[in-house]
Design an enzyme around this catalytic site. Sequence first.
Site, PDB file in Angstrom:
ATOM      1  N   PHE A 184     -23.572   3.094  10.249  1.00 45.37           N
ATOM      2  CA  PHE A 184     -22.443   3.582  11.038  1.00 45.37           C
ATOM      3  C   PHE A 184     -21.201   2.719  10.768  1.00 45.37           C
ATOM      4  CE2 PHE A 184     -19.960   3.559  15.066  1.00 45.37           C
ATOM      5  CZ  PHE A 184     -19.489   4.864  14.966  1.00 45.37           C
ATOM      6  N   GLN A 185     -20.123   3.347  10.414  1.00 47.28           N
ATOM      7  CA  GLN A 185     -18.849   2.683  10.110  1.00 47.28           C
ATOM      8  C   GLN A 185     -18.940   1.663   8.981  1.00 47.28           C
ATOM      9  OE1 GLN A 185     -17.137   1.477  13.929  1.00 47.28           O
ATOM     10  NE2 GLN A 185     -16.140   3.482  14.051  1.00 47.28           N
ATOM     11  N   GLU A 203      -4.328   0.836  13.226  1.00 44.16           N
ATOM     12  CA  GLU A 203      -4.421  -0.324  12.332  1.00 44.16           C
ATOM     13  C   GLU A 203      -3.268  -0.362  11.329  1.00 44.16           C
ATOM     14  OE1 GLU A 203      -6.948   1.639  13.110  1.00 44.16           O
ATOM     15  OE2 GLU A 203      -8.569   0.373  13.901  1.00 44.16           O
ATOM     16  N   MET A 246      15.545  12.531   2.356  1.00 40.03           N
ATOM     17  CA  MET A 246      15.574  12.132   0.957  1.00 40.03           C
ATOM     18  C   MET A 246      14.918  13.178   0.060  1.00 40.03           C
ATOM     19  SD  MET A 246      16.673  10.049  -1.168  1.00 40.03           S
ATOM     20  CE  MET A 246      17.053   8.393  -0.648  1.00 40.03           C
TER      21      MET A 246
HETATM   22  C1  LIG Z   1       3.866   7.820   3.477  1.00 39.96           C
HETATM   23  C2  LIG Z   1       4.898   8.530   2.684  1.00 39.96           C
HETATM   24  N1  LIG Z   1       4.794   9.856   2.491  1.00 39.96           N
HETATM   25  C3  LIG Z   1       5.734  10.518   1.775  1.00 39.96           C
HETATM   26  C4  LIG Z   1       6.793   9.856   1.243  1.00 39.96           C
HETATM   27  C5  LIG Z   1       7.837  10.592   0.412  1.00 39.96           C
HETATM   28  N2  LIG Z   1       9.166  10.515   1.056  1.00 39.96           N
HETATM   29  C6  LIG Z   1      10.095   9.613   0.693  1.00 39.96           C
HETATM   30  S1  LIG Z   1      11.478   9.710   1.608  1.00 39.96           S
HETATM   31  C7  LIG Z   1      10.879  10.980   2.510  1.00 39.96           C
HETATM   32  C8  LIG Z   1      11.697  11.618   3.591  1.00 39.96           C
HETATM   33  C9  LIG Z   1      11.930  10.709   4.722  1.00 39.96           C
HETATM   34  O1  LIG Z   1      12.470  11.463   5.771  1.00 39.96           O
HETATM   35  P1  LIG Z   1      12.986  10.775   7.095  1.00 39.96           P
HETATM   36  O2  LIG Z   1      11.988   9.807   7.576  1.00 39.96           O
HETATM   37  O3  LIG Z   1      13.410  11.806   8.032  1.00 39.96           O
HETATM   38  O4  LIG Z   1      14.221   9.926   6.570  1.00 39.96           O
HETATM   39  P2  LIG Z   1      15.599  10.427   5.904  1.00 39.96           P
HETATM   40  O5  LIG Z   1      15.377  10.501   4.424  1.00 39.96           O
HETATM   41  O6  LIG Z   1      15.921  11.750   6.466  1.00 39.96           O
HETATM   42  O7  LIG Z   1      16.574   9.385   6.266  1.00 39.96           O
HETATM   43  C10 LIG Z   1       9.596  11.316   2.081  1.00 39.96           C
HETATM   44  C11 LIG Z   1       8.792  12.427   2.633  1.00 39.96           C
HETATM   45  C12 LIG Z   1       6.839   8.457   1.448  1.00 39.96           C
HETATM   46  N3  LIG Z   1       7.813   7.708   0.929  1.00 39.96           N
HETATM   47  N4  LIG Z   1       5.910   7.841   2.186  1.00 39.96           N
END
Ligand SMILES: Cc1ncc(C[n+]2csc(CCOP(=O)(O)OP(=O)(O)O)c2C)c(N)n1
Lengths: 180, 578
Positions: free
Chosen positions: B130-131, B68, B493
Amino acid sequence: MEKQEFTITVYTENQVGLLHRITTIFTKRKINLESLTTSESEIVGIHRFTIAVTESEEQVIKVVKQIEKQVEVLKADFYKKKEVVQQELALYKIATETLTNGIEIERIVREHNARFLTIERKFVVIEKAGYKRETKALFDELEPYGIKEFVRSGRIAVARQQFGPGKDIEAVLLANSSSI
Amino acid sequence: MASIDLQPTEYKSPSHQTTISGAEAIVQALIQEGVDIAFGYPGGAIMPVYDALYDYQDRLHHVLARHEQGAVHAAQGYSRASGKVGVCLATSGPGATNLITGIADAHIDSTPLVCITGQVPSHLLGSDAFQETDVIGISIPVTKWNYQVTKAEEIPLAIAKAFYIAHTGRPGPVLIDITKDAQFQQLNFEYKRCTSIRSYREEPVIEMNQIEAAAKAINEAKRPYVLFGHGIILAEAEQEFKAFVEQSNLPAAWTILGLSAMETSHPLNVGMLGMHGNYGPNLLTNECDVLIAVGMRFDDRVTGNLDKYAKQAKVIHLEIDPAEINKNVHAHIPVLGNAKKTLPLITQRLQKKDRNEWLERFAECDQLEHDKVIQEELNPTNEILTMGEVIRILNEKTGGDAIIVTDVGQHQMVACRYAEFKQSKSNITSGGLGTMGFGLPAALGAALGAPDRTVVCVVGDGGLQMTIQELATIYQTQAKVKVLLLNNEFLGMVRQWQQLFFDKRYSSTEMINPNFQLLAKGFRMHTNQVTHRDQLDQALTEFIETDGAYFLEVMVGKENNVFPMVPSGSGVAEIRLD
Ligand SMILES: Cc1ncc(C[n+]2csc(CCOP(=O)(O)OP(=O)(O)O)c2C)c(N)n1
């Protein structure tokens, strides 16, 4: 900014879930609602929330705008302490036997402009309307005699101006009488 | 409290009454609203609706997502690419809760959605059936409006209101929760679109004194500076905006949601705002004398430390939502209204000015940033591949005509910084919520919402794995999504922050990844992988030119960083180039 007492009034459609929608606007900002009262307003079919908070004016302005933005809210306003006429209602339950031990309680009730709401065989209920400090003062005086139950209502208040917000709302409703 | 006043008499005309089930009424209402595609996932409490959909497949195409969350992000991507309301369907309980992330994302990014969830039969409400989940309660803080339908007769009005509320004013997501018994009940169906609600005002009334004050301030300004956001795209005010900045040569910088509202090559388009935005746009925020914010909400990722934000400037804020005025930044001149209407009123009153000196300041900053950051990022001198060079070559292949959908992370910032756009509604990204997992399903939705356009999903190896199952939906729909995986084998990041602010302690950010090539093949995609620079150009040509979906993985530097950067807690003028 310094926190002070505010009364927020909200005129709304009568809609399930709106109470929740309004309270989350406060909880999201970790603002404590001192009291919240809902009732009918002077306009048929329109409900009114009266909310008491102690907050900075800046925060209250933001919250009121967020409330007013909700689809089913017709109008939200806020008032400082001096801008409203306000009351709270308190009920005090004490044992009937404390009355029979002399005239003290009756004197206290009279002096505080309170009244006996009911006198039963085992207990009496005293009612007092006023500002919080007034209902509190009565509480303090009755306390030595043993208060079995105490409750104070939320703040209700009306604006100290000839017409409350309802005036504007009626105009809105009239202009939109064809809409739903 | 009582339930909604339905005024059913207004909606029934005895002359041509038809009795249909609530479920069929839902489908017919969607069709009447012009919906031809909906994203969703079936389950017990929404089965009558799915059954009704079976009879309307020729008019209402249902896209079966694989989760979803995928469905709701796809609906968002669809809406952002097409400008229409995105629609998604889910069952009660887990189906509905799986929508919440996307609804929250749509709420903060003002995306119009109508989400319809099934609910347990009304006699079981509150019994922990349920649900059963209190979806109304859960979704209140993240919806513009929501409503629970327990009687079939409420359906037409509830859906009509839902669409009206979702797409008017400041758009947003709406959720309608419909009990299963209401889906089965019969009703006399007649549909009327909603055009007003008495307690709801679409747009504030324009105040001419605000218009005059804004125009006067801009005319008197020596260094006026415009910030533009999503509001321009949502109001479809791109032309009005361009005329506005051109009239008086106003330099204009974008938020990542405003990106593509004005073509990136426009001489007055000075670049990107925010934490990883361009140098000049951040620095000069604190040098302008009049700051004109149009359809943006001063997110903290844009402003940095508010105590050090544009304190010298007179702020003009063009905004449709009164609650945004003075929320984060004090507006000396608020201009409430729909930007499509307020902008021309101001433009008419603006004097022509050349402002060469002021524009030169932006050019100087641009040159500095170019020398210190951009040149090396786009044309690296060592052999490690950068995200920037991939985007640079991608621009050559798409000619700036593609829709770029990004996920969240370093690749998002790099794509937003360097992707080129010629038309609006072309940069689709999760801005306010920063939802990893948004990219792939949003790209699917965008491809279905703008079938004539090339859609590229730029995604990281982390975010891809959050909603990778939607590759199956891409296959099933034959949507021509181009997936460009920038694989750094890190949650890049977060790793960058660990490097800069946590002593390089790479706690749980390195990813030992699956074989994405095999995985994508499993999802029946065309696939390719680039590990060396000399493969890149050819691979990107094939990626864009191959008809149909494509999965291209580029192995980029593991520990590359995105610069410039306004460190969190710092002011915009403290932007670091390295
Ligand atoms: C659902 C969610 N969980 C955690 C984060 C925190 N977060 C922001 S950027 C990032 C890393 C993203 O890594 P990747 O998808 O490999 O992209 P990159 O930064 O390497 O380009 C995280 C964990 C977020 N923004 N969204």
